[in-house]
Every structure is written in structure tokens, then in C-alpha cells.
Design a protein around this motif. Structure first.
Motif, PDB file in Angstrom:
ATOM      1  N   ARG A 235      34.885  -3.745  -7.477  1.00  0.00           N
ATOM      2  CA  ARG A 235      34.739  -2.312  -7.739  1.00  0.00           C
ATOM      3  C   ARG A 235      35.140  -1.506  -6.516  1.00  0.00           C
ATOM      4  O   ARG A 235      35.546  -0.341  -6.629  1.00  0.00           O
ATOM      5  N   LEU A 236      34.995  -2.091  -5.328  1.00  0.00           N
ATOM      6  CA  LEU A 236      35.307  -1.384  -4.091  1.00  0.00           C
ATOM      7  C   LEU A 236      36.785  -1.506  -3.727  1.00  0.00           C
ATOM      8  O   LEU A 236      37.233  -0.950  -2.738  1.00  0.00           O
ATOM      9  N   ALA A 294      32.809  -4.054   1.206  1.00  0.00           N
ATOM     10  CA  ALA A 294      32.060  -2.827   1.436  1.00  0.00           C
ATOM     11  C   ALA A 294      32.467  -2.180   2.747  1.00  0.00           C
ATOM     12  O   ALA A 294      32.360  -0.968   2.914  1.00  0.00           O
ATOM     13  N   ARG A 295      32.948  -2.993   3.679  1.00  0.00           N
ATOM     14  CA  ARG A 295      33.333  -2.451   4.978  1.00  0.00           C
ATOM     15  C   ARG A 295      34.801  -1.973   4.966  1.00  0.00           C
ATOM     16  O   ARG A 295      35.121  -0.963   5.547  1.00  0.00           O
ATOM     17  N   CYS A 299      38.718   1.378  -1.905  1.00  0.00           N
ATOM     18  CA  CYS A 299      38.043   2.358  -2.750  1.00  0.00           C
ATOM     19  C   CYS A 299      36.539   2.276  -2.566  1.00  0.00           C
ATOM     20  O   CYS A 299      35.772   2.413  -3.512  1.00  0.00           O
ATOM     21  N   ARG A 300      36.097   2.025  -1.316  1.00  0.00           N
ATOM     22  CA  ARG A 300      34.663   1.773  -1.157  1.00  0.00           C
ATOM     23  C   ARG A 300      33.829   3.044  -1.247  1.00  0.00           C
ATOM     24  O   ARG A 300      32.659   2.991  -1.573  1.00  0.00           O
ATOM     25  N   LYS A 301      34.467   4.196  -0.978  1.00  0.00           N
ATOM     26  CA  LYS A 301      33.684   5.427  -0.951  1.00  0.00           C
ATOM     27  C   LYS A 301      33.470   5.964  -2.352  1.00  0.00           C
ATOM     28  O   LYS A 301      34.282   5.751  -3.249  1.00  0.00           O
ATOM     29  N   ARG A 302      32.388   6.697  -2.491  1.00  0.00           N
ATOM     30  CA  ARG A 302      32.088   7.310  -3.769  1.00  0.00           C
ATOM     31  C   ARG A 302      32.915   8.587  -3.885  1.00  0.00           C
ATOM     32  O   ARG A 302      32.948   9.386  -2.958  1.00  0.00           O
TER      33      ARG A 302
ATOM     34  N   TRP B  92      22.216   0.609   3.125  1.00  0.00           N
ATOM     35  CA  TRP B  92      23.580   0.849   3.605  1.00  0.00           C
ATOM     36  C   TRP B  92      24.562   0.818   2.437  1.00  0.00           C
ATOM     37  O   TRP B  92      25.426   1.691   2.318  1.00  0.00           O
ATOM     38  N   THR B  97      28.675   3.064   0.103  1.00  0.00           N
ATOM     39  CA  THR B  97      29.684   2.647  -0.858  1.00  0.00           C
ATOM     40  C   THR B  97      29.376   3.325  -2.188  1.00  0.00           C
ATOM     41  O   THR B  97      28.364   3.994  -2.346  1.00  0.00           O
ATOM     42  N   ARG B  98      30.278   3.108  -3.130  1.00  0.00           N
ATOM     43  CA  ARG B  98      30.088   3.730  -4.430  1.00  0.00           C
ATOM     44  C   ARG B  98      29.183   2.908  -5.338  1.00  0.00           C
ATOM     45  O   ARG B  98      28.947   3.305  -6.467  1.00  0.00           O
TER      46      ARG B  98
END
Lengths: 308, 401
Positions: A235-236, A294-295, A299-302, B92, B97-98
Motif C-alpha cells: 500500500r505504501l 514505511a521509511r 507513496c508512504r504519505k497520506r 509512528w 504513513t497512510r
């Protein structure tokens, strides 16, 4: 390492781990997107009472009764969660917590009460399986892969897991469009005439079947880890469902193979003598993959509004 | 046997376990209430599973430094540290993260637990670890409980309760309205962390008795059960504490009466029994109460519709309506209205007419909003107002029998 050692001892457990990981990761994608990730957690807990009840009814450790018992327990748990949620007007998380912990406790109690000393059925086995023991004794080397006589001695878990994987894949392929629409926009899916309630239940049942089949071979830790970690990491990586599923399969396969290798040979490289739990190691590797995604995932950010 | 167990008459070890379990249940019930009200009950699942690597690492470290690997305080310290690490990972993931919280919970839970299992298998291969018995932390084990263990549990539980007493106001505020709490100057992030810290403390204390898989039940079930009985946060917390305490006490006592009754699962099932009783029998929020309310409402609707039909001379075929009317003495068994029935029917029809006027008149807007087809008009309007309405409709007319 030579084929004569690898094929009988490592090939089948690795393949079973791989199939189990992918079979769980596929429905996991939808569970994560629908915010039902913890259904996987609940299912993997209630599998234990299902198996114990099946054992008590049939008196033997046979595959099919146990699969049926576990699947029945999973469906019962989903029904109970929904019932408690509606009847008691309780938030879904708490309803889930009430149901699966109680069913798990009932399973442990039943297990203690019944005489299972003669058969291999205990809580530890249920939790972390015994992937390492699923060896292929009839194999002598790579040549055995095309030798029908040796193939007959394959551990039955391999075929079962492969069939489950194909079944899960078929479900997702057949209902691809309906699943996709109802996952992202349930209201729109209903206006198109898709029966979202039935589809949601079907998804949970498919997840339960994958969980039960995998549980039989590899224990419940892999089941929870594979339902959630590879899809979450995928997903990220991307915003497209097709690619997300692709990534999740890659991640699940990577975790299964790498985890198995690290568990089996890692201690030897570090100077130890005994292998560590393969199931635990596969879960750990899946976690590391998720941590990397995640790091560094693109596309990790919302996007849009922050989470409440 | 059971009576003896409940009166703590089954010997030293059973008494220790029973008292310890009751204290643990109280602490878990009260702490869990705030987690439940914050709608984050399943975070406890992540916390409890992520204690496992800490238990393993603590054991390995203690053995490496030549100590006794099974020292409960050392293992508890290790499990607390790794639970805290799991909590930080969870926070965290959710913030940076989303991923939604449920996915983050599942990820932390499974990965930490898996890593813990890896460490357990490592310990099994160590020479001093063969009989470590660390698996007992999965489901709890009370057989070898010592006085010191009981003291540790009691002290830990008391500390947890003291912190809850100090923080219950900000925790309630954050649980119900985090934005308002932030506007009041409460550091919501820190209060959340404190709440999670308390949950972690309860988990660590409970490792010995119920084990890390089932401690979640003690944190979730008593608050959910207590919620049925009250609408006030303070009462719910106290009730949850009481229910947790009862579950711990009764569960531990019952498990002491026979050899094959493991303590943790029995405690959880006792708590579930309390939950089931609450779900069905609690006043106002319980299922039985809701069912009775529904039947009462159904009765009122049928009676009212029956009376209106009588008043307008329409025949009634519906069985329930006929039965209700007959039982109230309003119709004879052949379906013809009695004297009382005709009077009540006329009154019902007249009230309906009065409501019509009320709903047409903007001056009565507030009263008209209360119209639901069942409410007696006298409970909404004064006698003067009704008299005024009656002047508009005219005098009562006779009912065709």
C-alpha cells in the motif's frame, strides 16, 4: 548446497511457506483497504477452538474435519462479532476483542480438558506450526521433481496449500471488478447492483479458508503477519490496486523465502547449531520489509485529510 | 469444593493466585475502560503481543550475565521495554504513513510476536534454556506462583490504580472529545501515551497469571460489560473494575478446584459470562430491555390504530390488534366495540383531529414537532390550549357502532 540435500529438506517447506504467504496476502490487500485488517487477527485466534471441537467430535487428527471445524469457527466468530456489535451497540474493535479472546480461551480450556496427549495438538503448535517438519523424504535430488514415484511422497500440505492458493486467486480474479468497486466506494457499488454485503462476507470466508489452510501447515503467526504486512507494505508503494496486489505478492514471496532461509541457515552462519522458528522468522522478515516500505516507499504519505 | 475455593480455603498457592487475579482484574478493568471509551480497545492486543520479544531478550541477557533467567522482575522489565517499542512503532506508523490504525496494530502485533517466537526457539537451544518454560507467558501459568510474584502483582496493580486516579479527568476528556481537550490545553498526545503506558503496565503485571494472549480479554471485556449498565464514565470505570475483580477472583477460585482448569482461560470465560449477562439483562441498553421496549411500542401502535379503526367504523382483521383490544375490554369477542371501547375510540379520533389542528397552526410548531401518532395530546398542550382547539373543531359527534 547440493540438490540432494536441498530438495528433500528445504524445497517443500519453502514452497508451502511461499504458497501460504501468497494465499494470505491476496485477500489481505482487500482487508487492509477496507480497514478490516484485524478480522485476520480474529480469525487466526478462533481457528484453535474450531480445530479442537473438530477433534473432539471426530476423535482424530484428520485434515478435513479440522479444516471444516476451523472454517465453521471463523464464520461463527464473524457472526458473533456482528451480533455483539449490533445488539450491544458496541464499536467493532471492542466487539471483536470480546469475541475472539473468549473463543480462544474456550479453545484452550477444551484442549486442556480433552485427552490430546496421544495426538500432536497443542497451543504452541497452533501458534507457530511446524513448517520445518514438512519434509519430502522420498526425494533424492532435483531429478525427483519429475519422478512420479517420488512425487507421490510429497507432504499433503503442499497440494492443499497450492489448491487453496489457486482458489483464492480465482475468487479475486472472478470478482475483480465488484471487489474493487465495493472496496473503494460501497455506495456506488450498491447503485450498480453489486450485493456488497454478500461480497464482503465472501471475502471474509475466502480469507478464513486461506487462514485455515495456512494455519494447518505454518501456524497462526504467519497467517496474521501475511494478512497484514505485505499488503500494508504494498500500500505504501503505489496508488493502484493492480500494482499493490503485485507488490504484495512479491513481498509475501520474498518474506517466505528469505525468512525460511534465515531461520534454517542464519544461525549456522552466526556460529549456532540449531535452526530457529521459520514461522517466526518469516513474520520478522515481513516486518522488516514493511519497515523499509514505511521509511522509503514512494507513496508512504497520506494524501488529503489527516487521519482522525 | 467450590465454596471452599471461593472462601480461599484451598491452600497457600491457590489463595495467592486468587487474590492476585482479583487485583489484576480490578486494575485491568479500570484501565481498559479508558481505552474502550477512546475507541482503541484493540491497541491492547498489539501491546500485549509485543511483550514477547522483551521476555525472550531479558531471559537471554540475564543468563548471559550469569543470573537466574526466570527472575520475574527482570522478565517484566524486558517485556515492558519491548511493549513500549511496539507502541512507538504503532504510533509512528499511524502518524507518518497512510496506514490506518488497524493495519498498524496487526503489523506490530504479528511482527513482534513472530520475532518473540524466534527468540523463544533460540532460548530452547541454549543449554540453560531447556526448561525455561517461557512458553508459560503465552497463556499464563499459576502453578509455581510465589509470595514475591504476588507482591509484585499487588504493588504494580496499586501503582496503576494510583496513576489512573490522578489522570482520570484528562483521560476521560481526551476519550470523549480530543479537540476540546486540546483547546483546553491538555496535551492529548501525552495523555494518550500515558493511557497506553498504563495498559502496558497491566499487561506486564498480567503476564504471570493470564498470559499475554488472554490479558487483552481482561482489558476489553469488563469495560464493554460495564458500559451496558451506566452512561457515566466514572461509574463505568468502577463497574468495570468490580467486574474484572469478580472475574479474576471467581475464575482463579474455580480453576483451583480441579487440575485441568487453566487459570487464564477460566478467568476470561468468567468475564465473558458477566458480559453475556450484561448484554441481555442490563436495563435500558440490554437486549431484553430493548425487546420489551419494542413489544410495548408495538402494543401501543396496534391499540391506537385499532381504536382509530373502531371510531371510523372500519372492520379490524389484524389478529394482534383484535387480541389487544379484547384483552383491554374494548371490543367483544365478535369484534364489536363495547361501551368503553366506543368512548376510547371517540377520544382517539378526536385527539387525532386536535393534532391535525395543532400541526396546521404555526403557533404550535414546537408542540407539532412532538407528534408521532402515539403521544397523548394532554402531555403536550395545556387544558386551555386544548379547549381553544376544540372550539375550532366543534363539539364531539357520535360514533357509528
Amino acid at each position: 548446497m547440493s540438490g540432494s540435500e536441498f530438495v528433500p529438506l528445504s524445497l517443500t517447506p519453502m514452497l508451502i511457506g511461499l504458497f501460504a504467504a501468497v494465499a494470505c496476502a491476496l485477500p489481505g490487500n482487500y482487508l487492509v483497504l477496507r480497514r478490516q485488517a484485524l478480522i485476520g487477527d480474529a480469525i487466526s485466534h478462533v481457528v484453535l477452538p474450531g480445530i479442537v471441537v473438530a477433534f473432539l467430535l471426530t476423535g482424530m487428527v484428520a485434515t478435513w474435519p479440522m479444516m471444516l471445524g476451523a472454517a465453521g469457527a471463523a464464520v461463527l466468530a464473524v457472526a458473533l462479532i456482528e451480533g455483539v456489535r449490533r445488539l450491544g451497540r458496541i464499536e467493532p474493535g471492542a466487539a471483536m476483542g470480546v469475541v475472539f479472546t473468549s473463543m480462544f480461551a474456550a479453545g484452550v480450556l477444551l484442549l486442556e480438558q480433552s485427552d490430546t496427549s496421544s495426538v500432536h495438538l497443542d497451543v504452541e503448535h497452533a501458534l507457530y506450526g511446524n513448517l520445518e517438519s514438512l519434509i519430502w523424504l522420498d526425494a533424492t535430488g532435483w531429478a525427483s521433481v519429475i519422478d512420479p514415484e517420488a512425487l507421490a511422497g510429497l507432504p499433503p500440505e503442499l497440494m492443499r496449500m497450492a489448491v487453496t492458493l489457486v482458489g483464492v486467486g480465482l475468487f479475486i480474479a472472478l470478482f475483480w471488478r465488484a471487489l474493487k468497486i465495493s472496496t473503494f466506494d460501497e455506495g456506488f457499488a450498491r447503485t450498480l447492483g453489486i450485493r456488497t454485503g454478500v461480497l464482503g462476507l465472501g471475502l471474509v470466508i475466502v480469507a478464513a479458508v486461506a487462514a485455515v489452510a495456512a494455519f494447518d501447515a505454518v501456524g497462526s503467526i504467519i497467517v496474521i503477519a501475511m494478512f497484514i504486512c505485505p499488503p500494508a507494505a504494498a500500500r505504501l508503494m503505489t496508488d493502484r490496486l493492480e500494482r499493490q496486489i503485485g507488490w504484495s505478492v512479491v513481498f509475501a514471496a520474498l518474506a517466505a523465502v528469505l525468512g525460511y532461509v534465515l531461520a534454517g541457515y542464519g544461525p549456522l552462519w552466526l556460529g549456532g547449531q540449531d535452526a530457529v522458528s521459520a514461522a517466526g522468522m518469516i513474520a520478522t522478515v515481513a516486518g522488516l520489509i514493511l519497515a523499509l516500505a514505511a521509511r522509503f516507499g514512494p507513496c508512504r504519505k497520506r494524501a488529503g485529510a489527516p487521519a482522525v | 469444593m467450590l465454596a471452599e475455593a471461593l472462601l480461599l480455603g484451598l491452600g497457600y498457592n491457590a489463595t495467592l493466585v486468587t487474590v492476585g487475579a482479583a487485583l489484576l482484574g480490578i486494575a485491568a478493568g479500570i484501565t481498559g475502560t479508558f481505552l474502550f471509551l477512546r475507541k482503541r480497545a484493540l491497541v491492547s492486543d498489539a501491546i500485549s503481543h509485543s511483550t514477547l520479544p522483551g521476555v525472550g531478550l531479558a531471559f537471554i541477557l540475564m543468563v548471559a550475565f550469569g543470573g537466574e533467567g526466570r527472575n520475574l522482575i527482570g522478565l517484566m522489565a524486558g517485556s515492558a521495554l519491548s511493549a513500549w517499542a511496539g507502541l512507538l512503532c504503532l504510533g509512528w506508523l499511524v502518524r507518518n504513513t497512510r496506514l490506518a490504525e488497524d493495519a498498524a496494530i496487526g503489523a506490530v502485533l504479528s511482527v513482534f510476536f513472530g520475532f518473540g517466537i524466534v527468540l523463544l526457539t533460540v532460548i530452547q537451544t541454549m543449554s540453560s534454556g531447556r526448561q525455561a518454560g517461557l512458553e508459560s507467558f503465552l497463556l499464563g501459568s499459576t502453578t509455581g506462583m510465589l509470595w514475591n510474584d504476588a507482591v509484585v502483582i499487588a504493588t504494580g496493580g496499586a501503582l496503576v490504580l494510583a496513576v489512573v486516579a490522578l489522570l482520570h479527568r484528562p483521560m476521560t476528556l481526551v476519550a470523549f472529545d480530543p479537540e476540546y481537550a486540546a483547546a483546553r490545553g491538555v496535551d492529548t498526545h501525552r495523555i494518550d501515551l500515558a493511557m497506553m503506558g498504563l495498559v502496558m503496565a497491566v499487561t506486564v503485571i498480567g503476564l504471570k497469571i493470564v498470559g499475554l494472549i488472554l490479558i487483552v480479554a481482561l482489558l476489553i471485556i469488563p469495560p464493554v460489560a460495564a458500559r451496558f449498565w451506566s452512561e457515566r464514565a466514572g461509574t463505568v470505570a468502577l463497574l468495570a473494575g468490580a467486574m474484572g475483580g469478580i472475574a479474576g477472583y471467581v475464575g482463579a477460585a474455580v480453576s483451583a478446584t480441579a487440575p485441568k482448569l487453566p487459570t487464564g482461560p477460566i478467568i476470561v470465560l468468567t468475564a465473558f459470562a458477566l458480559f453475556a449477562v450484561s448484554l441481555f439483562l442490563a436495563p435500558s441498553r440490554g437486549v431484553l430491555a430493548a425487546l420489551l421496549r419494542h413489544l410495548w411500542f408495538q402494543r401501543r401502535v396496534h391499540l391506537r390504530q385499532g381504536l382509530l379503526a373502531l371510531a371510523q367504523g372500519q372492520p379490524i382483521y389484524e389478529r394482534l390488534t383484535l387480541r389487544l383490544l379484547r384483552r383491554a375490554g374494548l371490543v367483544r369477542s365478535d369484534g364489536v366495540a363495547t361501551e368503553a371501547g366506543r368512548a376510547r375510540a371517540a377520544k382517539a379520533l378526536r385527539d387525532e383531529k386536535r393534532w391535525e389542528v395543532v400541526r396546521r397552526d404555526l403557533a404550535h410548531e414546537a408542540a407539532a414537532a412532538l407528534y408521532d401518532g402515539l403521544r397523548d395530546i394532554e402531555t403536550v398542550l395545556t387544558a386551555d390550549q386544548i379547549a381553544e382547539i376544540d372550539r375550532q373543531i366543534g363539539p364531539p359527534t357520535g360514533v357509528t357502532a
